[in-house]
Motif scaffolding. Structure first.
Motif, PDB file in Angstrom:
ATOM      1  N   SER A 617     -54.505  36.782 150.555  1.00  0.00           N
ATOM      2  CA  SER A 617     -54.925  36.310 149.264  1.00  0.00           C
ATOM      3  C   SER A 617     -53.866  36.317 148.193  1.00  0.00           C
ATOM      4  CB  SER A 617     -56.174  36.714 148.786  1.00  0.00           C
ATOM      5  OG  SER A 617     -56.040  38.026 148.565  1.00  0.00           O
ATOM      6  N   VAL A 618     -52.567  37.020 148.668  1.00  0.00           N
ATOM      7  CA  VAL A 618     -51.715  37.266 147.865  1.00  0.00           C
ATOM      8  C   VAL A 618     -51.225  36.059 146.823  1.00  0.00           C
ATOM      9  CG1 VAL A 618     -49.447  38.367 147.558  1.00  0.00           C
ATOM     10  CG2 VAL A 618     -51.030  39.511 148.684  1.00  0.00           C
ATOM     11  N   ALA A 619     -50.841  34.964 147.848  1.00  0.00           N
ATOM     12  CA  ALA A 619     -50.446  33.601 147.327  1.00  0.00           C
ATOM     13  C   ALA A 619     -51.293  33.229 146.037  1.00  0.00           C
ATOM     14  CB  ALA A 619     -49.825  32.656 148.457  1.00  0.00           C
ATOM     15  N   GLU A 620     -52.369  33.186 146.364  1.00  0.00           N
ATOM     16  CA  GLU A 620     -53.341  32.521 145.494  1.00  0.00           C
ATOM     17  C   GLU A 620     -53.492  33.382 144.289  1.00  0.00           C
ATOM     18  OE1 GLU A 620     -53.788  32.582 148.883  1.00  0.00           O
ATOM     19  OE2 GLU A 620     -54.788  30.875 149.520  1.00  0.00           O
ATOM     20  N   ILE A 621     -53.504  34.651 144.488  1.00  0.00           N
ATOM     21  CA  ILE A 621     -53.621  35.611 143.405  1.00  0.00           C
ATOM     22  C   ILE A 621     -52.362  35.670 142.544  1.00  0.00           C
ATOM     23  CG2 ILE A 621     -53.900  38.042 142.732  1.00  0.00           C
ATOM     24  CD1 ILE A 621     -55.617  38.522 145.128  1.00  0.00           C
ATOM     25  N   THR A 622     -51.289  35.272 142.990  1.00  0.00           N
ATOM     26  CA  THR A 622     -50.321  35.165 142.295  1.00  0.00           C
ATOM     27  C   THR A 622     -50.170  33.979 141.554  1.00  0.00           C
ATOM     28  OG1 THR A 622     -48.765  36.452 144.210  1.00  0.00           O
ATOM     29  CG2 THR A 622     -47.510  35.202 142.707  1.00  0.00           C
ATOM     30  N   ASN A 623     -50.720  32.958 142.002  1.00  0.00           N
ATOM     31  CA  ASN A 623     -50.738  31.602 141.208  1.00  0.00           C
ATOM     32  C   ASN A 623     -51.670  32.122 139.632  1.00  0.00           C
ATOM     33  OD1 ASN A 623     -49.105  30.435 142.798  1.00  0.00           O
ATOM     34  ND2 ASN A 623     -51.110  29.525 144.251  1.00  0.00           N
ATOM     35  N   LEU A 624     -52.644  32.913 140.010  1.00  0.00           N
ATOM     36  CA  LEU A 624     -53.730  33.113 138.997  1.00  0.00           C
ATOM     37  C   LEU A 624     -53.070  33.839 137.843  1.00  0.00           C
ATOM     38  CD1 LEU A 624     -56.927  34.137 140.801  1.00  0.00           C
ATOM     39  CD2 LEU A 624     -56.289  31.700 139.694  1.00  0.00           C
ATOM     40  N   LEU A 625     -51.813  34.399 138.101  1.00  0.00           N
ATOM     41  CA  LEU A 625     -50.956  34.997 137.036  1.00  0.00           C
ATOM     42  C   LEU A 625     -50.626  34.362 135.816  1.00  0.00           C
ATOM     43  CD1 LEU A 625     -48.357  37.305 139.028  1.00  0.00           C
ATOM     44  CD2 LEU A 625     -50.604  38.315 138.101  1.00  0.00           C
ATOM     45  N   ALA A 626     -50.768  32.868 136.111  1.00  0.00           N
ATOM     46  CA  ALA A 626     -50.714  31.793 135.063  1.00  0.00           C
ATOM     47  C   ALA A 626     -51.910  31.374 134.559  1.00  0.00           C
ATOM     48  CB  ALA A 626     -49.529  30.778 135.647  1.00  0.00           C
ATOM     49  N   ASP A 627     -53.134  31.789 134.785  1.00  0.00           N
ATOM     50  CA  ASP A 627     -54.379  31.371 134.502  1.00  0.00           C
ATOM     51  C   ASP A 627     -54.436  31.520 133.078  1.00  0.00           C
ATOM     52  OD1 ASP A 627     -57.125  30.739 136.279  1.00  0.00           O
ATOM     53  OD2 ASP A 627     -57.440  31.427 134.083  1.00  0.00           O
ATOM     54  N   VAL A 628     -55.104  30.710 132.437  1.00  0.00           N
ATOM     55  CA  VAL A 628     -55.016  30.655 130.957  1.00  0.00           C
ATOM     56  C   VAL A 628     -56.125  31.695 130.486  1.00  0.00           C
ATOM     57  CG1 VAL A 628     -54.506  28.104 130.617  1.00  0.00           C
ATOM     58  CG2 VAL A 628     -56.919  28.804 130.910  1.00  0.00           C
ATOM     59  N   ASP A 629     -57.028  32.061 131.234  1.00  0.00           N
ATOM     60  CA  ASP A 629     -58.205  33.252 130.942  1.00  0.00           C
ATOM     61  C   ASP A 629     -57.514  34.484 130.957  1.00  0.00           C
ATOM     62  OD1 ASP A 629     -61.315  33.184 130.728  1.00  0.00           O
ATOM     63  OD2 ASP A 629     -60.664  34.874 131.754  1.00  0.00           O
ATOM     64  N   PHE A 630     -57.709  35.000 129.850  1.00  0.00           N
ATOM     65  CA  PHE A 630     -57.248  36.649 129.770  1.00  0.00           C
ATOM     66  C   PHE A 630     -57.733  37.304 130.954  1.00  0.00           C
ATOM     67  CE2 PHE A 630     -58.355  40.941 128.672  1.00  0.00           C
ATOM     68  CZ  PHE A 630     -57.222  41.443 128.321  1.00  0.00           C
ATOM     69  N   ASN A 631     -59.206  37.515 131.170  1.00  0.00           N
ATOM     70  CA  ASN A 631     -59.563  38.358 132.293  1.00  0.00           C
ATOM     71  C   ASN A 631     -59.169  37.737 133.737  1.00  0.00           C
ATOM     72  OD1 ASN A 631     -61.486  39.769 130.688  1.00  0.00           O
ATOM     73  ND2 ASN A 631     -62.837  38.089 130.430  1.00  0.00           N
ATOM     74  N   VAL A 632     -58.894  36.668 134.035  1.00  0.00           N
ATOM     75  CA  VAL A 632     -58.504  35.986 135.221  1.00  0.00           C
ATOM     76  C   VAL A 632     -57.147  36.725 135.589  1.00  0.00           C
ATOM     77  CG1 VAL A 632     -57.957  34.296 136.652  1.00  0.00           C
ATOM     78  CG2 VAL A 632     -60.120  33.986 135.273  1.00  0.00           C
ATOM     79  N   HIS A 633     -56.112  36.298 134.711  1.00  0.00           N
ATOM     80  CA  HIS A 633     -54.928  36.715 135.052  1.00  0.00           C
ATOM     81  C   HIS A 633     -54.519  38.191 134.665  1.00  0.00           C
ATOM     82  CE1 HIS A 633     -54.071  35.765 130.338  1.00  0.00           C
ATOM     83  NE2 HIS A 633     -53.682  37.078 130.448  1.00  0.00           N
ATOM     84  N   SER A 634     -55.416  39.143 133.899  1.00  0.00           N
ATOM     85  CA  SER A 634     -55.042  40.483 133.927  1.00  0.00           C
ATOM     86  C   SER A 634     -55.730  40.871 135.278  1.00  0.00           C
ATOM     87  CB  SER A 634     -56.164  40.899 132.670  1.00  0.00           C
ATOM     88  OG  SER A 634     -55.454  40.501 131.614  1.00  0.00           O
ATOM     89  N   THR A 635     -56.824  40.515 135.710  1.00  0.00           N
ATOM     90  CA  THR A 635     -57.561  40.831 137.057  1.00  0.00           C
ATOM     91  C   THR A 635     -56.470  40.496 138.226  1.00  0.00           C
ATOM     92  OG1 THR A 635     -59.718  40.427 136.299  1.00  0.00           O
ATOM     93  CG2 THR A 635     -59.584  40.646 138.591  1.00  0.00           C
ATOM     94  N   ALA A 636     -55.761  39.363 138.273  1.00  0.00           N
ATOM     95  CA  ALA A 636     -55.018  39.090 139.161  1.00  0.00           C
ATOM     96  C   ALA A 636     -53.967  40.026 139.190  1.00  0.00           C
ATOM     97  CB  ALA A 636     -54.290  37.655 139.012  1.00  0.00           C
ATOM     98  N   ALA A 637     -53.118  40.621 138.207  1.00  0.00           N
ATOM     99  CA  ALA A 637     -52.222  41.573 138.177  1.00  0.00           C
ATOM    100  C   ALA A 637     -52.759  42.795 138.587  1.00  0.00           C
ATOM    101  CB  ALA A 637     -51.644  41.917 136.648  1.00  0.00           C
ATOM    102  N   ILE A 638     -54.116  43.290 138.534  1.00  0.00           N
ATOM    103  CA  ILE A 638     -54.425  44.546 138.845  1.00  0.00           C
ATOM    104  C   ILE A 638     -54.757  44.387 140.364  1.00  0.00           C
ATOM    105  CG2 ILE A 638     -56.543  45.933 138.913  1.00  0.00           C
ATOM    106  CD1 ILE A 638     -56.714  45.148 135.543  1.00  0.00           C
TER     107      ILE A 638
END
Length: 834
Positions: A617-638
């Motif tokens: 899932s790393v590729a998809e989660i990496t894409n979420l680093l650019a998500d506009v939602d604060f909770n989503v991109h923060s969770t992706a980094a974690i």
């Protein structure tokens, strides 16, 4: 008449002696005050020395008791194989005035779920040793499912207190009273001094010659506020049996205000402990590093202690490295008890599979003699389950075993039964002296096959004798397994508030067949926490993959996870249940949800991928680093920090060096709480980066570590860094080091002494009285107060058993402020078990 003769020499001798005596008396009289003071001081010092020695003796007895409280006690002391337990602390608390502390990214994106600690445990967030959580004098309810390690945590804390391995001065000087709740004698609960029951429970196992002094020392410790009650077993009691013990604890606390109580409790029901001010803290589940540590410790100890013995017998032994590789099955989320049974079975060579129920079966067969199969004790476990008891007087236990074995002997297919019926032995002793004989380690003379089975169970550690001649199973999980084995694949009713009942249902479900009692848990439920569904979801891990029952539970749980109107914390609980069920097909579903239209679903899916360490899932989660939602991109980094492998590490590194300020801080905080030492080393390197934003993010991460080395590094940065913004962040982090850790539970002030409530009441022109609970004021705070007011009201409301509280809290579950909605769900959970 006899003539009197005057002897001048005798006269001089007497005169001289009298003069000397008079001179001595005169001098003593002159210094009498000083002499009396010296004698009194020496007597006091001697008395103090004697008391110190007795106190040391008490501590050593507690230490020896603690070292015996694990299933492999007949092999090793606890400390030889111990993985130091951690607990999930509550979220950062506001001060007595209601002022909220500044929180980081992790606080905002990882849901707080004390009844499902696997999520926070795997991410490493909010995990602290129990001794630190106890340092602020709060009374703690240590919760967790059976086998999670509650007893071990209390035993380890006892060991730390005895061996002075704690930094907190109060705990270092404390006198631990560590025993099981069944060792308390209810007859003593009504005495004028409630301490008598505690003292009597602590006395058994101590020298008879010292017991009088022990009583004195324990009473002094309680009066001085140095006693700490470590109470095991409250989690085992059924709901109907808790009341007298809770009332007793209230009486003890009312008379000994400084007595701190840390009790092993159920996460299903507490029957008034919350109202007494107890703070629930959950035992953290083991992460992969802790499992590896345990396997290595077991292997080393087995090689040193057991291997030389079995080598003499010529028994082949497996290679420890091969065993470690075989046992370390990725994806298994097991309790410490289950891991212990699996590892032990692997080294003993009698394990038929790595599923928990097979490990339990192998364990029971291993500890009992060949002519005493575990099924002999299933009738006893079934009797306890059916009658709502966790213990029985030994006369009843003997009767149950005798009747069952006698009936079983009529079945000619049971080849082992005759050995138990051979050689009937008679005895002249009273039938009520078995426990006393065992306690004195004397030779036990049995009268019946039931008594013989009882003695064997006690000798092998399957059964344990508590105070008042009560017999119980040493492990609640063993009782549940044996009770389930007598149900012929069925369980009539599940008590959702009793751990023995729910665990027996879980073992019953291990064959995967659909059963009405479990299917009833899947019925539509309006409860915001979906308590019954979560109970069924907890059982999924025991169900065979692809079984009909597992598919039904999974389908229901997945449907609820996608319900946008359901509180996020409830959806996260069900998501955790799915993730730890070891269902291989779910990883595909989680990856699909990563691209969903709902931000909350993307956030949950990201947490799940990090929880199961899904490298795909790393590729998809990496894409979420650019998500506009604060909770989503923060969770992706974690999540990227939590997933092992170079791909995830590179993506997290890029987020730290090139991402937004939020992403940089999220990565740094995630690195700070990960148990891998390499993550801390990465933060050290980040402090040397030329990018000031990287250094600043590293400072935020180091502020969460709260260790001496991190404080030293922050002190250096606060002085030497070239940029003011970095120096200022380091100085602020250092200031937090000087303050009490906001994640340590602190006892709430009595409501009439609460500065926040008094101030809030004053604003509304009313007062606060000890004679009247401030229910209306708390409701007013929920409806019209500030965020701080509502937060404090949500902390106080679960302390009062009022029906309207539930309705008022439910209104906040859909609050537009997600933080308040999360706190409302936390309060709702607390109220549901209070």
């Amino acid at each position: 008449m006899t003539q009197l003769r005057f002897d001048f020499i005798s006269f001089l001798a007497g005169f001289a002696a009298a003069s000397i005596i008079w001179l001595i008396v005169w001098r003593l009289r002159k210094n009498w005050g000083q002499i009396r003071k010296t004698v009194s001081s020496q007597a006091g010092a001697l008395r103090k020395k004697n008391l110190i020695e007795v106190e040391a003796y008490i501590n050593q007895v507690a230490y020896r008791r603690a070292q015996r409280l694990h299933i492999a006690a007949n092999l090793f002391p606890l400390e030889d194989i111990l993985v130091p337990p951690l607990a999930l602390s509550p979220p950062a608390s506001s001060d007595s005035n209601g002022t909220l502390p500044e929180t980081g990214v992790l606080d905002q994106v990882i849901p707080y779920m004390p009844d499902w600690p696997e999520m926070a445990s795997e991410y490493g967030f909010l995990l602290l040793p129990l001794n630190e959580l106890a340092s602020q004098r709060a009374d703690l309810a240590v919760i967790g499912r059976p086998g999670a390690g509650k007893t071990t945590a209390l035993a380890h804390l006892t060991t730390e207190i005895v061996q002075k391995q704690i930094r907190d001065d109060r705990l270092r000087s404390a006198v631990p009273l560590f025993f099981h709740v069944l060792d308390l004698n209810p007859v003593l609960f009504t005495l004028p001094d409630p301490a008598e029951a505690l003292i009597e429970a602590a006395i058994p196992g101590m020298s008879i010659n010292l017991q009088k002094k022990v009583r004195i020392v324990l009473r002094i410790a309680l009066q001085e506020g140095r006693g700490i009650l470590l109470l095991d077993g409250l989690d085992e009691l059924p709901p109907g049996k808790l009341a007298p013990y809770i009332s007793y604890l209230k009486a003890v606390k009312s008379q000994y205000l400084d007595l701190q109580i840390i009790a092993a409790c159920s996460d299903l029901y507490m029957d008034g402990l919350i109202g007494m001010g107890f703070t629930p803290v959950s035992i953290a589940s083991w992460n992969r590093q802790q499992v590896q540590t345990f396997i290595a410790k077991w292997g080393e100890t087995w090689k040193e202690v057991i291997l030389p013995q079995v080598s003499k017998e010529g028994s082949p032994q497996p290679d420890p490295l091969a065993m470690e590789n075989w046992i370390n099955t990725q994806g298994l989320f097991l309790t410490p008890l289950e891991w212990t049974q699996i590892v032990w079975g692997a080294y003993a060579g009698d394990l038929s599979g790595n599923l928990p129920f097979r490990a339990m079966d192998a364990y029971l067969k291993r500890i009992l003699p060949a002519d005493t199969p575990p099924s002999f004790y299933s009738s006893l476990a079934a009797r306890m389950l059916a009658s709502g008891e966790i213990c029985l007087p030994f006369e009843q236990v003997e009767d149950v075993l005798s009747r069952w074995i006698t009936n079983l002997s009529k079945d000619v297919s049971q080849a082992n039964v005759p050995s138990l019926l051979e050689d009937p032995v008679t005895s002249l002793r009273s039938p009520n002296t078995l426990s006393e004989t065992i306690r004195k380690s004397g030779k036990v003379v049995v009268q019946s096959v039931g008594e013989k089975a009882l003695v064997r169970g006690l000798d092998q550690g399957l059964l344990v004798e508590h105070g008042n001649n009560l017999i119980a199973f040493s492990q609640l999980a063993a009782a549940a397994f044996l009770a389930a084995s007598t149900q012929h694949g069925e369980i009539a009713e599940i008590n959702p508030r009793w751990s023995l009942s729910t665990l027996a249902a879980q073992y019953t479900a291990s064959d995967g067949k659909s059963r009405p009692s479990i299917l009833d848990l899947l019925a539509p439920d309006a409860h915001p926490l979906r308590g019954k569904l979560c109970l069924a979801a907890r059982m999924m891990a025991a169900m065979p993959a692809g079984s009909e029952l597992r598919i039904q539970v999974l389908r229901r749980a997945i449907g609820e996870i996608q319900q946008e109107k359901l509180p996020l914390g409830t959806r996260a609980r069900l998501l955790t249940a799915c993730a730890i069920s070891n269902e291989p097909s779910l990883s595909v579903l989680f990856r699909q949800w990563l691209n969903g239209s709902s931000p909350d679903l993307r956030r949950l899916a990201t947490l799940a991928c990090g929880l199961v360490k899904d490298a795909r899932s790393v590729a998809e989660i990496t894409n979420l680093l650019a998500d506009v939602d604060f909770n989503v991109h923060s969770t992706a980094a974690i999540a990227l920090v939590a997933i092992p492998g170079d791909a995830a590490l590179n993506a997290a590194s890029a987020a730290l060096t090139e991402g937004t300020e939020t992403l940089r801080r999220a990565v740094a905080e995630a690195l700070a709480v990960q148990p891998d030492p390499a993550c801390h080393e990465y933060l050290r390197e980040a402090l040397t980066s030329e990018d000031l934003l990287v250094r600043r993010a590293a400072v935020f991460g180091l502020g969460l570590v709260r260790q001496e080395w991190s404080r030293d590094m922050l002190a250096k940065v606060a002085v030497e860094d070239s940029q003011w913004v970095v120096r200022n962040a380091a100085a602020q982090a250092l200031d937090l080091f000087q303050q009490a850790n906001p994640y340590l539970p602190v006892a709430l002030p009595l409501y009439w002494e609460s500065p926040w409530l008094v101030t809030f009441a004053g604003k509304h022109g009313v007062g606060v009285s000890p004679d009247e609970p401030p229910i209306k004021l708390l409701f007013e705070a929920l409806e019209s107060g500030t965020e701080e007011d509502r937060t404090m009201a949500l902390k106080y409301l679960p302390r009062f058993q009022v029906e309207d509280a539930t309705a008022h809290i439910l209104e906040l579950l859909n609050d537009k402020d997600s933080d308040i909605a999360s706190k409302a769900l936390q309060a709702f959970w607390t109220l549901s078990i209070a």
